[in-house]
Design a protein around this motif. Sequence first.
Motif, mmCIF file in Angstrom:
data_model
loop_
_atom_site.group_PDB
_atom_site.id
_atom_site.type_symbol
_atom_site.label_atom_id
_atom_site.label_comp_id
_atom_site.label_asym_id
_atom_site.label_seq_id
_atom_site.Cartn_x
_atom_site.Cartn_y
_atom_site.Cartn_z
ATOM 1 N N GLU A 160 0.821 -1.212 0.000
ATOM 2 C CA GLU A 160 0.000 0.000 0.000
ATOM 3 C C GLU A 160 0.852 1.257 0.000
ATOM 4 N N GLU A 161 2.109 1.128 0.511
ATOM 5 C CA GLU A 161 3.006 2.274 0.532
ATOM 6 C C GLU A 161 3.480 2.667 -0.865
ATOM 7 N N LEU A 162 3.308 1.763 -1.818
ATOM 8 C CA LEU A 162 3.774 2.032 -3.177
ATOM 9 C C LEU A 162 2.710 2.730 -4.027
ATOM 10 N N LYS A 163 1.534 2.929 -3.455
ATOM 11 C CA LYS A 163 0.456 3.547 -4.219
ATOM 12 C C LYS A 163 0.544 5.065 -4.157
ATOM 13 N N GLY A 164 -0.066 5.706 -5.115
ATOM 14 C CA GLY A 164 -0.129 7.155 -5.114
ATOM 15 C C GLY A 164 1.226 7.802 -5.292
ATOM 16 N N LYS A 165 1.493 8.874 -4.548
ATOM 17 C CA LYS A 165 2.732 9.636 -4.681
ATOM 18 C C LYS A 165 3.849 9.137 -3.762
ATOM 19 N N LYS A 166 3.548 8.170 -2.921
ATOM 20 C CA LYS A 166 4.542 7.745 -1.947
ATOM 21 C C LYS A 166 5.827 7.190 -2.555
ATOM 22 N N PRO A 167 5.765 6.557 -3.729
ATOM 23 C CA PRO A 167 7.031 6.094 -4.322
ATOM 24 C C PRO A 167 8.000 7.211 -4.664
ATOM 25 N N LEU A 168 7.523 8.486 -4.618
ATOM 26 C CA LEU A 168 8.417 9.603 -4.929
ATOM 27 C C LEU A 168 9.592 9.683 -3.954
ATOM 28 N N LYS A 169 9.423 9.038 -2.787
ATOM 29 C CA LYS A 169 10.533 9.061 -1.828
ATOM 30 C C LYS A 169 11.779 8.414 -2.406
ATOM 31 N N TYR A 170 11.588 7.495 -3.357
ATOM 32 C CA TYR A 170 12.739 6.850 -3.982
ATOM 33 C C TYR A 170 13.502 7.807 -4.883
ATOM 34 N N ALA A 171 12.866 8.905 -5.246
ATOM 35 C CA ALA A 171 13.547 9.911 -6.064
ATOM 36 C C ALA A 171 14.739 10.488 -5.307
ATOM 37 N N VAL A 172 14.593 10.582 -3.985
ATOM 38 C CA VAL A 172 15.695 11.110 -3.167
ATOM 39 C C VAL A 172 16.904 10.183 -3.267
#
Length: 638
Positions: free
Chosen positions: A210-222
């Motif tokens: 569920e953490e991979l849904k929406g905008k949350k994967p943007l944390k991997y951009a860091v």
Amino acid sequence: MIMKNKIPVNFLIALMIIISGGVVYINSLLNPFIWDDLFLVTSNLHIRSLSYIPKLFLENIYNQDMTGKFYRPVLMSSFSLDYNTWGIDPFGYHLGNILIHLANALMVYALIRLIFRRKGLAFLTAMLFVLHPVQTEAVTYVSGRADPLAAFFCLISLYFFITYTDYDRFRKKSYFGASVLSFLLALLSKESAVMFPFVLLFYEVCFRREELKGKKPLKYAVFLIIILAYAIARYFILLNVKDTSTVNAGSPMLARFFLIPSIILTYIKILLFPKGLHMERVDYGFDRPEYLSDPRVFSAFLILFAIAVLLWLARKRRKEALFGFGWFILLLIPVSGIVSINAFIAEHWLYLPSIGFFLLTSSLLAGLFRFNSIKLCVASFLIIVLAMLGALTIRQNYIWRDPVFFYRYTLKFSPLSTRLRTNLGYEYFSLGRYKESETEFRKAIAAEPAGAYAAYDYLNLGASLYAQGKKQEAFDTLDKAIEANPGFPIAYWAMGNAYRDEGEKRKAIEFYKKAAELLPSNAYYWLVLGNVNMEIKEYKEAVKAYKKALGAYPPFFEARINLGTAYYRQGLLKDAFNEYQEALKINPESPEPYYNIGNISAAIGKTKEAEEFWQETLKKDPKHAGAKKKLEKLRNKK
């Protein structure tokens, strides 16, 4: 009451892990430096001053020799801290490695307990990790520290990554920042940590979809930005650095890809049957699979595919096993041959990936405890296995106790390795066993007369022959080293040493100068060039050389002192005084700056100041003959 019980249990488990790891590695504390330790520690000027640490972030780890595109400033900073604590006593460096390993084992326990809430699983995985003899190459070998150090920061990164979502907004950002910073430190410890964000992603795939849904994967951009910034910095810092020879540089990408399954299965075999562990595995390169049609490639691929499918099908009941397998595979990718590296297989590359394998193994073994009828048998089996692993680790540490024994032992497994022959010959030479060193160098040359190490072997053979008094043959052999590699600075350096010993100092200067020009980052080359110029009273040339030495390594105490002496002998007292003052800042405990400043004070008629400096010299070194003589002469005048 529940909370009170948890603390002692975790403390006892941590204590068991620490004691177990400490017991199996205690016999490594008195082991000597070996192999790359010579370049990274004992002869490395760049770790001798803590003030130089910021510059370690702007150079490769072999900057003094300018070969090898390895950018590991955190590793080198740790060696600098060691050097300024222990000097060149290997005990302290071994102690540091063991402490990092024990910290990693505790982190393994903490992480697995955090993820799965199962103390038994966490404890068994941590015990397998801390006791398995495959880790000796990373722990017992001082230069192997890169793997444990990178692992330490990766494990911290994962710990903070997992916990940051469970706190309020302020702490959430703090924990995420700590995770990113830890990953950066891991990258700066060893390049292979670049794959760790994929472990973070795989963790969320397994446990937090569920953490991979929406905008949350943007944390991997860091993490991606960190990787890109690191790659750019690494590229420019290492732009003019010569690369070392790689075993698969000439192989096409497809051939390297086909090699991966076979390499991974070899690593699994090493972990399951850790017998005959050894440092050099060059023999693997002589009979390796390179095509899909090779049965070894196809069968290895099928085995790994079958394991992956079975774990995926059992993911609901054995999610930890699937995560462990994914961890193992993902972290082996950088060292699986897909990119050009300096070996096909190395045991220390298993250090961080092995955690996943041990988690998978522990999961399967823990499953057996569901059957009450065999619980006692399983527990007894595990105790025996852990004891055997610990005993093998103690035995493996013993192999590293003596360089000659180590190389002779390893040659039994890799008799075709010219690098081992070269290193063994060097150890014989260091011990004054010149005839034996000559034999090893000749064997290495005969095996690969035009190989990557041919120039080294001719160089070392020449030094061995010279030490035996075979001077003409030695000079001819050193000429062959230069012919084999005209851009090989140490060959010119060795030739300069030989001419200097023969009393032909001007001839020696020619070769020293060539060596220094080929390798301007080696401050020691410039220092000796300056020293020889001083011997023939070419003081202006000596000044130029010493300035070059200080340009390469500003905190170089010997170069600073000698530069001051070169000025002093030319009558440039003010310049000499300034250099001695700078030397005093570098090493205020040395008697030499005080003594030389006293000489300058006396030369300009400041007798009282001269007396004070000479007295200070004797405080630093009560046996200093020069200061005693000057003070006695001064008292006689009074």
